[in-house]
Design a protein around this motif. Structure first.
Motif, short mmCIF file in Angstrom:
data_model
loop_
_atom_site.label_atom_id
_atom_site.label_comp_id
_atom_site.label_asym_id
_atom_site.label_seq_id
_atom_site.Cartn_x
_atom_site.Cartn_y
_atom_site.Cartn_z
N LEU A 16 0.82 -1.21 0.00
CA LEU A 16 0.00 0.00 0.00
C LEU A 16 0.85 1.26 0.00
N MET A 17 1.99 1.21 0.64
CA MET A 17 2.82 2.40 0.77
C MET A 17 3.76 2.61 -0.41
N GLN A 18 3.84 1.65 -1.34
CA GLN A 18 4.76 1.81 -2.45
C GLN A 18 4.41 2.98 -3.34
N SER A 19 3.17 3.40 -3.34
CA SER A 19 2.80 4.55 -4.16
C SER A 19 3.32 5.86 -3.57
N CYS A 20 3.73 5.84 -2.32
CA CYS A 20 4.27 7.04 -1.68
C CYS A 20 5.71 7.30 -2.10
N ILE A 21 6.34 6.35 -2.73
CA ILE A 21 7.73 6.49 -3.11
C ILE A 21 7.84 7.48 -4.27
N VAL A 22 8.75 8.41 -4.14
CA VAL A 22 8.98 9.39 -5.20
C VAL A 22 9.85 8.73 -6.27
N SER A 23 9.43 8.89 -7.52
CA SER A 23 10.15 8.29 -8.63
C SER A 23 10.71 9.38 -9.54
N SER A 24 11.81 9.07 -10.19
CA SER A 24 12.37 10.02 -11.15
C SER A 24 11.84 9.77 -12.55
N LYS A 25 10.91 8.83 -12.68
CA LYS A 25 10.27 8.56 -13.96
C LYS A 25 8.90 9.23 -13.98
N PRO A 26 8.50 9.75 -15.13
CA PRO A 26 7.19 10.41 -15.21
C PRO A 26 6.04 9.43 -15.02
N ASN A 27 4.95 9.90 -14.41
CA ASN A 27 3.77 9.07 -14.24
C ASN A 27 2.54 9.63 -14.96
N ILE A 28 2.70 10.73 -15.66
CA ILE A 28 1.62 11.30 -16.47
C ILE A 28 1.77 10.74 -17.88
N GLU A 29 0.66 10.34 -18.49
CA GLU A 29 0.68 9.54 -19.71
C GLU A 29 1.51 10.12 -20.85
N LYS A 81 -2.46 11.76 -9.28
CA LYS A 81 -1.05 11.59 -9.64
C LYS A 81 -0.43 12.98 -9.68
N MET A 82 0.78 13.09 -9.16
CA MET A 82 1.46 14.37 -9.17
C MET A 82 2.84 14.20 -9.77
N MET A 83 3.25 15.18 -10.57
CA MET A 83 4.57 15.13 -11.18
C MET A 83 5.12 16.54 -11.27
N THR A 84 6.38 16.70 -10.92
CA THR A 84 7.05 17.98 -11.09
C THR A 84 8.12 17.83 -12.15
N VAL A 85 8.35 18.90 -12.89
CA VAL A 85 9.37 18.91 -13.93
C VAL A 85 10.25 20.12 -13.72
N ALA A 86 11.53 19.87 -13.56
CA ALA A 86 12.51 20.95 -13.48
C ALA A 86 13.19 21.06 -14.84
N ASN A 87 13.51 22.25 -15.25
CA ASN A 87 14.15 22.53 -16.54
C ASN A 87 13.27 22.13 -17.72
N GLY A 88 11.98 22.29 -17.59
CA GLY A 88 11.07 22.04 -18.70
C GLY A 88 11.10 23.21 -19.67
N SER A 89 10.62 22.97 -20.87
CA SER A 89 10.64 24.03 -21.89
C SER A 89 9.22 24.40 -22.29
N GLU A 90 9.09 25.58 -22.86
CA GLU A 90 7.79 26.02 -23.37
C GLU A 90 7.33 25.12 -24.52
N ALA A 91 8.28 24.65 -25.34
CA ALA A 91 7.92 23.76 -26.45
C ALA A 91 7.32 22.46 -25.91
N MET A 92 7.89 21.93 -24.83
CA MET A 92 7.36 20.71 -24.22
C MET A 92 5.94 20.95 -23.72
N LEU A 93 5.70 22.09 -23.11
CA LEU A 93 4.38 22.42 -22.60
C LEU A 93 3.37 22.56 -23.74
#
Length: 166
Positions: A16-29, A81-93
């Motif tokens: 149950l707690m494994q979803s609390c682990i922060v991952s460096s892989k994206p989780n948004i489709e 689901k929550m994801m943060t992106v550092a150094n993202g670009s406007e083109a990516m958005l």
């Protein structure tokens, strides 16, 4: 027998707690299932276990004097689901926005606050909104929230008005 029972309970708790682990892989489709070149973008993502988070969120909203509309909205959420992106670009958005448009998401609101942009996009079936994507863009840092549940247009309108009034 007692050791076996404790071992099983510990195993269930870990699952149950494994979803609390922060991952460096994206989780948004869009980010996890594409061959897109993200260049120097750095991801941090996690799934919020709602059975743990809902009581704390409701309590915090009540302590801050938020309206009952905000608390009622939290009750309708089934997955976040929550994801943060550092150094993202406007083109990516922009590519992300195009992807959402192709996936039949409607752009419902754009709120500008202190130089940050908050976009709310929804995917609905009839009058029921099943998926809401919230994007917060602050220059190179971005936050993406994928909120699933069963909402109405009135629920989201009340939340937007509450957020805009502050």
């Amino acid at each position: 027998m007692k050791i076996f029972k404790n071992f099983v309970l510990l195993g269930c708790a870990l699952l149950l707690m494994q979803s609390c682990i922060v991952s460096s892989k994206p989780n948004i489709e869009f980010f996890s299932k594409s061959n897109y070149d993200f260049q120097d973008a750095q991801f941090a993502s996690f799934n919020v276990p709602l059975f743990l988070a809902k009581p704390y969120i409701k309590k915090a909203l009540r302590e801050e004097g938020e309206s009952e509309a905000a608390i009622a909205m939290v009750k309708k959420v089934s997955k976040i689901k929550m994801m943060t992106v550092a150094n993202g670009s406007e083109a990516m958005l922009k590519d992300y926005a195009n992807y959402l448009k192709n996936e039949n998401y409607e752009d419902w609101a754009t709120i500008k606050h202190d130089g940050d942009n908050v976009n709310i996009r929804v995917k609905q079936k009839g009058d029921i909104i099943k998926n809401m994507l919230i994007t917060v863009n602050s220059k190179k840092d971005m936050v993406f929230l994928d909120v699933r549940g069963s909402f109405t247009a009135d629920d989201i309108s009340r939340m937007i008005s509450v957020a805009s009034d502050k």
